[in-house]
Every structure is written in structure tokens, then in C-alpha cells.
Write a protein that holds these residues in place. Structure first.
Motif, PDB file in Angstrom:
ATOM      1  N   LEU A 190       0.719  -1.409  -0.050  1.00 24.66           N
ATOM      2  CA  LEU A 190       0.099  -0.002  -0.002  1.00 24.66           C
ATOM      3  C   LEU A 190       0.911   1.180   0.130  1.00 24.66           C
ATOM      4  N   PRO A 191       1.030   1.834  -1.181  1.00 21.95           N
ATOM      5  CA  PRO A 191       1.785   3.140  -1.137  1.00 21.95           C
ATOM      6  C   PRO A 191       1.006   4.341  -0.676  1.00 21.95           C
ATOM      7  N   VAL A 192       1.782   5.193   0.435  1.00 21.50           N
ATOM      8  CA  VAL A 192       0.832   6.349   0.896  1.00 21.50           C
ATOM      9  C   VAL A 192       1.809   7.540   0.610  1.00 21.50           C
ATOM     10  N   ALA A 193       1.350   8.612   0.737  1.00 23.86           N
ATOM     11  CA  ALA A 193       2.112   9.825   0.349  1.00 23.86           C
ATOM     12  C   ALA A 193       2.949  10.164   1.499  1.00 23.86           C
ATOM     13  N   HIS A 194       3.979  10.987   1.578  1.00 23.25           N
ATOM     14  CA  HIS A 194       4.981  11.172   2.534  1.00 23.25           C
ATOM     15  C   HIS A 194       4.357  12.004   3.722  1.00 23.25           C
ATOM     16  N   ASN A 195       3.392  12.910   3.260  1.00 25.00           N
ATOM     17  CA  ASN A 195       2.815  13.771   4.157  1.00 25.00           C
ATOM     18  C   ASN A 195       1.679  13.113   4.806  1.00 25.00           C
ATOM     19  N   ILE A 223      -6.732 -18.603   5.555  1.00 26.51           N
ATOM     20  CA  ILE A 223      -6.322 -19.637   6.511  1.00 26.51           C
ATOM     21  C   ILE A 223      -6.161 -18.813   7.655  1.00 26.51           C
ATOM     22  N   ASP A 224      -5.204 -17.871   7.904  1.00 32.02           N
ATOM     23  CA  ASP A 224      -4.771 -17.299   9.237  1.00 32.02           C
ATOM     24  C   ASP A 224      -5.152 -15.575   9.216  1.00 32.02           C
ATOM     25  N   THR A 225      -4.891 -15.169  10.406  1.00 30.99           N
ATOM     26  CA  THR A 225      -5.419 -13.823  10.346  1.00 30.99           C
ATOM     27  C   THR A 225      -4.286 -12.923   9.737  1.00 30.99           C
ATOM     28  N   PRO A 226      -4.879 -11.990   8.926  1.00 33.84           N
ATOM     29  CA  PRO A 226      -3.802 -11.050   8.386  1.00 33.84           C
ATOM     30  C   PRO A 226      -2.864 -10.393   9.163  1.00 33.84           C
ATOM     31  N   GLU A 227      -1.808 -10.065   8.673  1.00 34.05           N
ATOM     32  CA  GLU A 227      -0.760  -9.605   9.476  1.00 34.05           C
ATOM     33  C   GLU A 227      -0.111  -8.228   8.868  1.00 34.05           C
ATOM     34  N   MET A 228      -0.089  -7.131   9.738  1.00 32.10           N
ATOM     35  CA  MET A 228       0.374  -5.928   9.207  1.00 32.10           C
ATOM     36  C   MET A 228       1.964  -5.852   9.435  1.00 32.10           C
ATOM     37  N   LEU A 229       2.724  -5.827   8.262  1.00 34.58           N
ATOM     38  CA  LEU A 229       4.237  -5.906   8.716  1.00 34.58           C
ATOM     39  C   LEU A 229       4.651  -4.484   8.839  1.00 34.58           C
ATOM     40  N   GLY A 230       4.023  -3.395   8.523  1.00 36.30           N
ATOM     41  CA  GLY A 230       4.542  -1.996   8.781  1.00 36.30           C
ATOM     42  C   GLY A 230       5.129  -1.533   7.580  1.00 36.30           C
ATOM     43  N   VAL A 231       5.726  -0.583   7.679  1.00 36.07           N
ATOM     44  CA  VAL A 231       6.825   0.273   6.369  1.00 36.07           C
ATOM     45  C   VAL A 231       7.342  -0.785   5.802  1.00 36.07           C
ATOM     46  N   ASN A 232       7.268  -1.261   4.443  1.00 36.60           N
ATOM     47  CA  ASN A 232       8.121  -1.842   3.648  1.00 36.60           C
ATOM     48  C   ASN A 232       9.330  -1.396   3.010  1.00 36.60           C
ATOM     49  N   SER A 238       7.138   7.785  -2.245  1.00 38.25           N
ATOM     50  CA  SER A 238       5.874   7.255  -1.588  1.00 38.25           C
ATOM     51  C   SER A 238       6.530   6.461  -0.189  1.00 38.25           C
ATOM     52  N   ILE A 239       5.734   6.234   0.443  1.00 39.88           N
ATOM     53  CA  ILE A 239       5.889   5.225   1.536  1.00 39.88           C
ATOM     54  C   ILE A 239       5.126   3.932   1.342  1.00 39.88           C
ATOM     55  N   THR A 240       5.689   2.995   1.422  1.00 42.66           N
ATOM     56  CA  THR A 240       4.929   1.775   1.116  1.00 42.66           C
ATOM     57  C   THR A 240       4.860   0.630   2.577  1.00 42.66           C
ATOM     58  N   ILE A 241       3.578   0.486   2.844  1.00 41.74           N
ATOM     59  CA  ILE A 241       3.416  -0.499   3.728  1.00 41.74           C
ATOM     60  C   ILE A 241       2.626  -1.864   3.201  1.00 41.74           C
ATOM     61  N   ARG A 242       2.981  -2.839   4.085  1.00 38.77           N
ATOM     62  CA  ARG A 242       2.824  -4.238   3.467  1.00 38.77           C
ATOM     63  C   ARG A 242       1.911  -5.064   4.598  1.00 38.77           C
ATOM     64  N   ILE A 243       1.063  -5.601   3.769  1.00 37.61           N
ATOM     65  CA  ILE A 243       0.114  -6.631   4.689  1.00 37.61           C
ATOM     66  C   ILE A 243       0.218  -8.046   3.957  1.00 37.61           C
ATOM     67  N   THR A 244       0.215  -9.090   4.830  1.00 32.52           N
ATOM     68  CA  THR A 244       0.307 -10.482   4.211  1.00 32.52           C
ATOM     69  C   THR A 244      -0.778 -11.468   5.034  1.00 32.52           C
ATOM     70  N   ALA A 245      -1.155 -12.173   4.389  1.00 36.17           N
ATOM     71  CA  ALA A 245      -2.241 -12.972   4.929  1.00 36.17           C
ATOM     72  C   ALA A 245      -1.913 -14.445   4.363  1.00 36.17           C
ATOM     73  N   GLN A 246      -2.113 -15.662   4.922  1.00 35.02           N
ATOM     74  CA  GLN A 246      -1.934 -16.892   4.536  1.00 35.02           C
ATOM     75  C   GLN A 246      -3.468 -17.448   4.013  1.00 35.02           C
ATOM     76  N   VAL A 247      -3.266 -17.812   2.829  1.00 35.95           N
ATOM     77  CA  VAL A 247      -4.657 -18.234   2.148  1.00 35.95           C
ATOM     78  C   VAL A 247      -4.455 -19.622   1.425  1.00 35.95           C
ATOM     79  N   LYS A 248      -5.474 -20.015   0.912  1.00 41.56           N
ATOM     80  CA  LYS A 248      -5.575 -21.387   0.232  1.00 41.56           C
ATOM     81  C   LYS A 248      -4.692 -21.161  -1.091  1.00 41.56           C
TER      82      LYS A 248
END
Length: 293
Positions: A190-195, A223-232, A238-248
Motif C-alpha cells: 500500500l503506497p501512501v504519500a510522505h505527508n 487460513i490465518d489472520t492477516p498481519e500488518m508488517l508495517g513500512v516495507n 511514496s512510503i509503502t506499507i505491507r500486509i500479508t495473509a496466509q490463504v488457500k
């Protein structure tokens, strides 16, 4: 008297070639077609057999059975055709013993003259025994990326996202990336603006993703609860934040799209700005491309 005997023998010869032998050839041909049909039906019944419990292991076994079934059907067709041809040659009076006796010599000659064919055949056997991939798997074979449609002892066919059907020789496949075994990870950047308030963006994105994961649309795929990994990553744009989730396996792209839709709406609602990109492109979320069908 001699002419009468000759006429009788000629009549019997004609009767043999015009009636008896054609009937025998037709009988063997029909028998071969019926035998092939029956064996294919038996293979299909074994391949499509369902188990009482619908677990990932049973699904994988069923998929592997269907893959091996397709190869067995090809082998049965070749064996039945060879048997039928040999029988017809015998009916026509052709001695098939030399053909059978020379099969080893011909096979040796083919082995030297068609090494690529032998390599494709052996590679196909090991791919099936090791269960590297099966029909329906989403794989990366190097130049071809897509869904496996057929697996043979010589060629594997892969349908990519654009609908192109790739024919890959088994001996030329040096690596296999299987995206359909065990589980998969839905990765959303997820890219977001610097401000923008990064802490708030993470909280909003996490709530949006959790709500999407609990929806009826994709609840069964997560399969598992999504996890916010934070700033990637942090770039000049931009600033990019990453979210992952284990799925089928095979469902990561559908889950990513659902997550992206939910997060996009949440960002717009809470006023979280997207990074500015030069016109005419302006984007907020770029989920991984879907290579499944």
C-alpha cells in the motif's frame, strides 16, 4: 476337371480375402475401440473418486490422481493401438515376429538418435513421481507462467493469463515454481504519500483488511489472520506499507483484490492521501498481478 478345381480354389481364396479376413479385421478393430473405451472409463472413475473428508491433503491426492490418469489414458491408447495393428498385420499374412524381435535394436537406435525425446520422457516420469505439479496447478516454468492444463510424459501444456496455451517439453523445464501446493501468501503493498500519517494508515488498513477477511466473499479462502508488517520501503515518491495473509493455494489473487478494494475505500473515507505520480497515472494500491485463470 483341373479348371473346376482351380475355379474352386480361386473362389475360396476370394472368399478368404473378401469375407473372412475383413470380418476378422473389423472384429479386432471394434474390440480395440471397446477395450480402449472401457479402460479409459475405469481410469476416469478412479481419477474422479471423491473422499469423505475435504482436506488439503485429499484435494492434492485427487489432483495428482487426475494427472496420472491423463498419462495412463495416453499409455493405454498407444498400447491398444499397437496391439490392434499387430493383430491386423498377422491377419494379412505379414510375419510380425521380425518386428517384435527388432524392437530392441530399433529402440536402441532411437535412443541414440532421439536423445531429446528420451530426456523429455524420463523428465516427465520423475515429475509425476515427485508430484512437482499437476493439472490445475498455477506454476512458473520460466518462460511460461499460468495454469497447467495437461501433463504428459513428453509435453506439459500451460495456459497463461492472456489465454495463450504454452507447450513445454519436459526435458527443457529446468525449474518449477508451484503456487498451488500447501498454502499461498496474499501480499498487499500500500503506497501512501510522505505527508500522510503512517501510523493512522496502518491502523485503517489493518481494520479494513480484517473486515474484508471476515466477509462471506473470501472468508473460506483465508487460513490465518492477516498481519500488518508495517513500512516495507521508502522511496522519493511514496512510503509503502505491507500486509500479508496466509490463504488457500491459488486464491491469493482473489484475496488481494478484495483486500485492495476494502483498503482503498477506507483510505478515501479517512482522508489518507495517495502518493503523487506524474500524469496521467495516479494510483493508491497495486496488488500483485493475477496470473490465474
Amino acid at each position: 476337371m483341373i479348371s473346376d478345381v482351380y475355379a474352386w480354389e480361386l473362389t475360396e481364396t476370394n472368399r478368404d480375402w473378401l469375407i473372412h479376413r475383413p470380418i476378422e479385421i473389423a472384429v479386432y478393430t471394434v474390440l480395440a475401440v471397446v477395450l480402449r473405451f472401457v479402460l479409459h472409463r475405469m481410469i476416469d472413475r478412479m481419477s474422479n473418486r471423491r473422499r469423505s473428508t475435504d482436506t488439503a491433503v485429499n484435494e492434492r491426492r485427487s489432483q495428482r490422481t487426475r494427472t496420472i490418469g491423463s498419462v495412463l489414458k495416453s499409455t493405454v491408447s498407444i498400447a491398444v493401438l499397437t496391439w490392434c495393428v499387430l493383430q491386423i498385420l498377422g491377419i494379412l499374412g505379414i510375419n510380425v515376429a521380425p518386428f517384435i524381435a527388432s524392437a530392441g535394436v530399433v529402440g536402441l537406435a532411437i535412443g541414440f538418435g532421439a536423445q531429446n525425446l528420451v530426456r523429455d520422457f524420463l523428465s516427465g516420469i520423475f515429475m509425476l513421481l515427485e508430484d512437482q505439479y499437476g493439472v490445475g496447478d498455477v506454476v512458473d516454468l520460466g518462460d511460461a507462467v499460468g495454469t497447467v492444463e495437461t501433463v504428459g510424459l513428453r509435453v506439459t501444456t500451460v495456459r497463461d493469463a492472456n489465454g495463450t496455451l504454452w507447450y513445454c517439453r519436459n526435458g527443457e523445464i529446468l525449474r518449477v515454481g508451484n503456487m498451488s501446493q500447501g498454502y499461498a501468501n496474499a501480499v498487499l503493498d500500500l503506497p501512501v504519500a510522505h505527508n500522510a500519517n503512517v501510523h493512522k494508515a496502518c491502523e485503517v488498513a489493518t481494520r479494513a483488511v480484517l473486515d474484508a477477511a471476515a466477509s462471506a466473499e473470501i472468508r473460506a479462502d483465508v487460513i490465518d489472520t492477516p498481519e500488518m508488517l508495517g513500512v516495507n520501503s521508502v522511496t522519493a515518491e511514496s512510503i509503502t506499507i505491507r500486509i500479508t495473509a496466509q490463504v488457500k493455494p491459488g486464491r491469493q489473487w482473489a484475496v488481494q483484490r478484495a483486500f485492495a478494494r476494502s483498503v482503498l475505500s477506507a483510505f478515501e473515507k479517512h482522508g489518507i492521501e495517495a502518493p503523487y505520480l506524474p500524469s496521467p497515472h495516479r494510483s493508491t494500491i497495486s496488488p500483485t498481478a493475477d496470473i490465474s485463470r
